[in-house]
Design an enzyme around this catalytic site. Structure first.
Site, PDB file in Angstrom:
ATOM      1  N   THR A   1       0.818  -1.217   0.000  1.00 43.36           N
ATOM      2  CA  THR A   1       0.000   0.000   0.000  1.00 43.36           C
ATOM      3  C   THR A   1       0.849   1.263   0.000  1.00 43.36           C
ATOM      4  OG1 THR A   1      -1.501   1.286   1.382  1.00 43.36           O
ATOM      5  CG2 THR A   1      -0.088  -0.230   2.523  1.00 43.36           C
TER       6      THR A   1
ATOM      7  N   TYR B   1      -1.987   0.385   9.876  1.00 44.21           N
ATOM      8  CA  TYR B   1      -2.197  -0.301   8.601  1.00 44.21           C
ATOM      9  C   TYR B   1      -0.925  -0.242   7.762  1.00 44.21           C
ATOM     10  CZ  TYR B   1      -3.809  -1.085   3.849  1.00 44.21           C
ATOM     11  OH  TYR B   1      -3.937  -1.546   2.565  1.00 44.21           O
TER      12      TYR B   1
HETATM   13  N1  UFG Z   1     -12.959  10.508   2.505  1.00 41.53           N
HETATM   14  C1  UFG Z   1     -13.978  11.393   2.770  1.00 41.53           C
HETATM   15  N2  UFG Z   1     -15.199  10.886   3.064  1.00 41.53           N
HETATM   16  C2  UFG Z   1     -15.467   9.550   3.087  1.00 41.53           C
HETATM   17  C3  UFG Z   1     -14.428   8.653   2.807  1.00 41.53           C
HETATM   18  C4  UFG Z   1     -13.181   9.174   2.520  1.00 41.53           C
HETATM   19  O1  UFG Z   1     -13.767  12.612   2.768  1.00 41.53           O
HETATM   20  O2  UFG Z   1     -16.615   9.159   3.374  1.00 41.53           O
HETATM   21  C5  UFG Z   1     -11.634  11.037   2.132  1.00 41.53           C
HETATM   22  C6  UFG Z   1     -10.505  10.597   3.046  1.00 41.53           C
HETATM   23  O3  UFG Z   1     -10.387  11.441   4.153  1.00 41.53           O
HETATM   24  C7  UFG Z   1      -9.322  10.675   2.069  1.00 41.53           C
HETATM   25  C8  UFG Z   1      -9.924  10.264   0.738  1.00 41.53           C
HETATM   26  O4  UFG Z   1     -11.315  10.499   0.868  1.00 41.53           O
HETATM   27  O5  UFG Z   1      -8.882  11.999   1.944  1.00 41.53           O
HETATM   28  C9  UFG Z   1      -9.721   8.798   0.414  1.00 41.53           C
HETATM   29  O6  UFG Z   1     -10.121   8.024   1.521  1.00 41.53           O
HETATM   30  P1  UFG Z   1     -10.437   6.467   1.401  1.00 41.53           P
HETATM   31  O7  UFG Z   1     -11.020   6.036   2.695  1.00 41.53           O
HETATM   32  O8  UFG Z   1     -11.208   6.207   0.165  1.00 41.53           O
HETATM   33  O9  UFG Z   1      -9.000   5.823   1.170  1.00 41.53           O
HETATM   34  P2  UFG Z   1      -7.643   6.019   2.005  1.00 41.53           P
HETATM   35  O10 UFG Z   1      -6.838   7.070   1.271  1.00 41.53           O
HETATM   36  O11 UFG Z   1      -7.892   6.251   3.429  1.00 41.53           O
HETATM   37  O12 UFG Z   1      -6.971   4.595   1.897  1.00 41.53           O
HETATM   38  C10 UFG Z   1      -6.889   3.918   0.678  1.00 41.53           C
HETATM   39  C11 UFG Z   1      -6.750   2.435   0.961  1.00 41.53           C
HETATM   40  C12 UFG Z   1      -5.425   2.130   1.571  1.00 41.53           C
HETATM   41  C13 UFG Z   1      -4.314   2.771   0.795  1.00 41.53           C
HETATM   42  C14 UFG Z   1      -4.543   4.220   0.576  1.00 41.53           C
HETATM   43  C15 UFG Z   1      -3.444   4.766  -0.283  1.00 41.53           C
HETATM   44  O13 UFG Z   1      -7.764   1.997   1.827  1.00 41.53           O
HETATM   45  O14 UFG Z   1      -5.258   0.752   1.531  1.00 41.53           O
HETATM   46  O15 UFG Z   1      -5.799   4.377  -0.054  1.00 41.53           O
HETATM   47  O16 UFG Z   1      -3.696   6.082  -0.647  1.00 41.53           O
HETATM   48  F1  UFG Z   1      -3.169   2.655   1.486  1.00 41.53           F
END
Ligand code: UFG
Length: 338
Positions: free
Chosen positions: A127, A151
């Site tokens: 990741t 994670y």
């Molecule tokens: N976000 C929102 N509202 C939501 C969900 C997410 O504003 O309801 C934002 C988060 O704060 C972040 C972006 O959208 O800024 C992306 O969030 P995600 O939850 O979709 O994904 P993450 O970036 O937290 O994590 C994902 C994968 C990980 C990986 C990562 C790498 O789950 O496995 O991308 O960038 F490591």
């Protein structure tokens, strides 16, 4: 057993987590390229229906050594793609030990069992979270790893085990560091069925289809163009194809191990993603500004030079609206089955 496996030009690939979101797309990509596949999944997050009936399926845990040995033997496994694991950043902050157990301890058992059985190739679902909050605009594989959540650490530790085991000559491996995976199989054969999803595009599509009232924007005061978090969204099918190319590279060059970013090299903010969903659905999502989420970096964008050069990877779906359209089509299909 191993002699037979090494002579087979297309050995069977064991896909752990093959009933889950990314794993099920990898199974399709492998089958589409003519690789024999078997799946191990405990169905904690995956779905039996995500695996075609002609794919040997084992319901069980990656940490079950006896089961692993039985699968290696029965399916004449010559390579492993390891997807099974926990993937939600905020959950890892709340339950770190569960993440270290599922992602690191179980990976140790799988790697050890595979190495002892002489499985020569291992592809690992890593990741971008291993980079933490990088200080560069685009993250290359040379960017120092500094996870900011359990994670990311749980995956980085597994990468390190693989490096050491490969250095010791027991196998070669490829760690693919995914950026933000989204979308669904363009032919509608697979998609993200996760219950209680937390990932932005899935959440936004659910809201667009009336399964949720609104979308929360986690953080509106980041140092980004519009204050919301920026990510590099990559289509799951392009990612799945990268795994097949990585497998072929490992087999062609058994002395070589690889660590590579999997992203497109451009970022979209949360607001830009929601705008894209609005355009595709011809609707207007209800957006609610919320606090920053624990463990979230402001920006995470890949420098994908290495994977493009090493694997000659040529993404087919590098378009945010295409990603959203495919995700939407899958979500509609799920509604039919509701
Ligand atoms: N976000 C929102 N509202 C939501 C969900 C997410 O504003 O309801 C934002 C988060 O704060 C972040 C972006 O959208 O800024 C992306 O969030 P995600 O939850 O979709 O994904 P993450 O970036 O937290 O994590 C994902 C994968 C990980 C990986 C990562 C790498 O789950 O496995 O991308 O960038 F490591």
């Amino acid at each position: 057993m191993r002699t037979l496996i090494r002579k087979n030009p297309k050995p069977s690939v064991l896909v752990t987590g093959g009933a889950g979101y990314i794993g099920s797309h990898a199974v399709l990509a492998l089958k589409d390229s003519g690789w024999p596949v078997a799946v191990l999944d405990n169905l904690s997050a995956g779905f039996r229906s995500a695996v075609a009936d002609d794919v040997p399926f084992y319901n069980g845990n990656v940490g079950d050594k006896d089961l692993l040995l039985r699968i290696f033997e029965e399916q004449m496994i010559g390579a492993i793609m390891h997807f099974a694991g926990s993937v939600v950043v905020p959950h890892s902050v709340a339950n770190p030990l569960a993440y270290y157990h599922n992602n690191t301890v179980n990976a140790h058992i799988l790697i050890e069992t595979a190495a002892r059985a002489g499985i020569p190739h291992f592809i690992f679902s890593s990741t971008a979270a291993v980079y933490g909050s990088p200080l560069v605009d685009r993250v290359s594989e040379e960017t120092p790893c500094a996870p900011i959540n359990p994670y990311g650490w749980s995956k980085l530790m597994t990468e390190q085990m693989l490096k050491d085991v490969s250095f010791a000559g027991e196998m070669n491996h490829c760690a693919l560091r995914y950026f933000n995976v989204a979308g669904a199989d363009p032919d509608g054969r697979a998609g993200q069925s996760t219950v209680g999803a937390t990932h932005l595009i899935k959440v936004a599509i659910e809201a667009a289809l009336g399964k949720r009232d609104s979308v929360a924007i986690f953080g509106t005061d980041y140092d980004t163009s519009d204050g919301s978090g920026v990510r590099d969204y990559i289509h799951v099918t392009d990612l799945a194809v990268a795994h097949v190319l990585a497998l072929e590279a490992l087999i062609e060059q058994p002395e070589q191990s690889l660590t590579m970013n999997c992203g497109y090299g451009r970022g979209f903010s949360v607001l830009e993603v929601l705008d894209a969903v609005d355009r595709v659905t011809n609707n207007k999502l209800v957006r609610i500004a919320d606090d920053r989420r624990a463990g979230d970096p402001a920006t995470l964008i890949a420098d994908p030079t290495k994977i493009r050069e090493t694997l000659n990877w040529r993404p087919q779906f590098d378009n945010l609206e295409t990603i959203v359209r495919h995700a939407l089509r899958w979500e509609r299909k799920l509604c039919e089955n509701c």
